[in-house]
Design a protein around this motif. Sequence first.
Motif, PDB file in Angstrom:
ATOM      1  N   LEU A  64      -6.483  24.421  46.621  1.00 43.21           N
ATOM      2  CA  LEU A  64      -5.756  24.882  47.601  1.00 43.21           C
ATOM      3  C   LEU A  64      -5.757  25.368  48.835  1.00 43.21           C
ATOM      4  N   LEU A 108     -20.313  30.018  42.206  1.00 40.28           N
ATOM      5  CA  LEU A 108     -19.281  30.356  42.553  1.00 40.28           C
ATOM      6  C   LEU A 108     -19.500  31.859  42.370  1.00 40.28           C
ATOM      7  N   PHE A 126     -19.853  34.261  44.739  1.00 38.20           N
ATOM      8  CA  PHE A 126     -19.022  34.660  46.274  1.00 38.20           C
ATOM      9  C   PHE A 126     -18.124  34.035  46.052  1.00 38.20           C
ATOM     10  N   PHE A 127     -17.631  34.152  44.887  1.00 37.65           N
ATOM     11  CA  PHE A 127     -16.358  34.112  44.372  1.00 37.65           C
ATOM     12  C   PHE A 127     -14.398  34.533  45.102  1.00 37.65           C
ATOM     13  N   LYS A 128     -15.266  36.157  45.794  1.00 37.02           N
ATOM     14  CA  LYS A 128     -14.464  37.043  45.919  1.00 37.02           C
ATOM     15  C   LYS A 128     -14.442  36.840  47.399  1.00 37.02           C
ATOM     16  N   GLU A 129     -15.762  36.231  48.186  1.00 33.50           N
ATOM     17  CA  GLU A 129     -15.420  35.761  49.493  1.00 33.50           C
ATOM     18  C   GLU A 129     -14.483  34.344  49.035  1.00 33.50           C
ATOM     19  N   LYS A 145     -12.356  32.969  47.980  1.00 39.05           N
ATOM     20  CA  LYS A 145     -10.895  34.037  47.261  1.00 39.05           C
ATOM     21  C   LYS A 145     -10.032  34.488  48.619  1.00 39.05           C
ATOM     22  N   ILE A 146     -10.863  35.767  48.985  1.00 38.49           N
ATOM     23  CA  ILE A 146      -9.729  35.902  50.329  1.00 38.49           C
ATOM     24  C   ILE A 146      -9.960  34.923  51.965  1.00 38.49           C
ATOM     25  N   THR A 199     -10.227  31.816  51.306  1.00 40.34           N
ATOM     26  CA  THR A 199      -9.304  30.546  51.234  1.00 40.34           C
ATOM     27  C   THR A 199      -7.642  31.375  51.692  1.00 40.34           C
ATOM     28  N   PHE A 200      -7.366  32.760  50.870  1.00 42.70           N
ATOM     29  CA  PHE A 200      -5.868  32.791  50.844  1.00 42.70           C
ATOM     30  C   PHE A 200      -5.579  33.342  51.975  1.00 42.70           C
ATOM     31  N   ASP A 201      -7.045  34.015  53.587  1.00 49.54           N
ATOM     32  CA  ASP A 201      -6.075  35.080  54.561  1.00 49.54           C
ATOM     33  C   ASP A 201      -7.263  34.325  55.086  1.00 49.54           C
ATOM     34  N   PHE A 208     -16.269  38.734  56.893  1.00 51.07           N
ATOM     35  CA  PHE A 208     -17.201  37.342  55.400  1.00 51.07           C
ATOM     36  C   PHE A 208     -16.404  36.235  56.360  1.00 51.07           C
ATOM     37  N   ILE A 252     -17.975  29.874  54.811  1.00 48.83           N
ATOM     38  CA  ILE A 252     -17.931  30.148  53.253  1.00 48.83           C
ATOM     39  C   ILE A 252     -16.800  28.265  53.674  1.00 48.83           C
ATOM     40  N   LEU A 255      -6.246  32.629  39.862  1.00 44.21           N
ATOM     41  CA  LEU A 255      -7.124  31.998  40.359  1.00 44.21           C
ATOM     42  C   LEU A 255      -8.226  31.895  39.501  1.00 44.21           C
TER      43      LEU A 255
END
Lengths: 386, 256
Positions: A28, A159, A162-165, A167-168, A170-172, A181, A186, A228
């Motif tokens: 990703l 995982l 820190f899933f939320k961290e 994700k965010i 990686t996306f933005d 964060f 990360i 995801l």
Amino acid sequence: MTSAQFEIQLIASLVAIACAIPGTFLVLRKMAMISDAISHSILPGIVIGFFITQDLNSPLLILLAAITGIITVVLVEYIQKTGLVKEDTAIGLVFPILFSIGVILIAKNANDVHLDVDAVLLGELAFAPFDRVLAFGVDLGPKSLWVIGSILIITIGLLIAFFKELKISTFDAGLAASLGFSPIGIHYGLMTMSSITTVGAFDAVGAILVVALMIAPAATAYLLTNDLKRMLLYSIGFGVFCALSGYWLAHGLDASIAGSITTMLGLVFLLVYLFAPNKGVLAVIYREKQQRTEVSLLTFLLHLKNHSEESERHVNHLNEHINWQKVRAKTVLDLALKNNMIQFDKNIVSLTTKGEAFTSQAIDYIITNEDGKIEHMKEDFFLFRG
Amino acid sequence: MPFLSGLKQNIMSNNIAVQIDDLTVAYNYKPVLWDIDLEIPEGVLMAIVGPNGAGKSTLIKSILGILKPIAGSVSIYGKPYDKQRSQVAYVPQKGSVDWDFPTTALDVVMMGTYGSLGWIKRPGQKEKKAALEALEKVGMLPFKNRQISQLSGGQQQRIFLARALVQNASIYFMDEPFQGVDATTEIAIINILKELRKAGKTVIVVHHDLQTVPEYFDWVTFLNVKKIATGPVKDIFNDDNLTKTYGINYKVSIQE
């Protein structure tokens, strides 16, 4: 199935899971090549660790290799940041150099020990059950199983935490930074975990297969889902499936296990690439064809609505005027007829009431720039799709 | 009591939401922002205008700590940004993210709640409810389960706006929210921004379309590496400042 066979499959499956998790995020983040770089350039770390400990499964070796992995990432980013070369070039510069240092170290110093380039590149899963952990004379299972099992537990723990961290960032990454964060933290966390996983896995399956297990399942899963969490689960599923089926393929062919697993990974990706419901090649071709027909139909209906004079609506005239090939014209006419949009009266085509309604609404949407709504309209009007 | 409310208004508008002192930012030794001093009063709807490469996005990113300045300081309501994160929401440029990322509109809006959650803690029902309300506000509720790549440019921008709304901040920074959106979306967005101002929030927007500045904004900052001018649109949005910002004899027909 013997217990050795069971152990090999268990190790292969755990390696697949441990690789699929960081692999999903690498794919990703468009960093697939970084995993290739890490898997090669950790060689000097492993070699130096091996000289110190004389043990291929020592934690120190994993630590040193992970550090080399991080050094690779830092070097690549540093070279890239100078703006003199692009990222792919930077990767291509860094990892062969580190890898070759490892090769020279092995050749110079380790001629007579159990460490060679072949083993590092390809690994040998078949031998994994022979290297066992013994405590007070009790057999606790293969060492590889312990190593990869521990890494997997850490990976899953990180995982979940820190899933939320992940994700965010990686996306933005910009938003992640503005919310406090640390995307850089990360990033290096993910790189460290990828390096550790690579080292732990690669003793069992070798450097090349590690890359395949990280990237191929994630790339396959990416084609099948828009979620995801599901992408992670599918990656894990594909990884384990290929690990097991690859093992039995190798068993049947009497070939390398690592090679067979990688072959399965390639095969599964190819199948999904061709046949995935929405993003697959065939689905895309089919959709484009369907869209072409639908646009043609709309053009045709608009033409009928615009011209009340009979000469413009005669079948023969339509053929030459709209200038479609026979086949296409026939498809469009058939579709219009099947959906009750048009009627014939002595070779003169005209819109039915339903056809009128459909066309007026479509024009409305096109004029008001709400093309998106035409999709919904089709569901209301079309009984048959082209 | 008109006197009291007038007084209150006065006090409100005297509050400084964002204060920037001597801010200098450089990429590879070339200054992108040079010695910027800027005070943004609370409750304004402000446009940052300037030519390409003037450092407009850089200014926002430096305020938000995404970029590190070489010199200068930024304070939000008198404190450094680190201490005031919860007061600030940020809408980055639409092109800054990968819209093929496997996630839904609702999920992207939920990301706006991550800041108040902090590390490790996960979003729950409360956060979901807030995200749904924000989607409703931007008219995107019917699309909540859409994969984000299947949204139009205007819809994607609305999702970004909803993600900022859900943060329930005092100050909103937006980087070109009207980039590549259709007229309907542009009106919808500006109406929401005006509502935010009415609620006493401060909204700072990097803006490109000079024609719409007087209509949309009440405050403006001209920027071209250095700060050219800042103040109420009615006082300083004139050909003189435009020329100073954009170069020789720049003229824009300002509608009366």
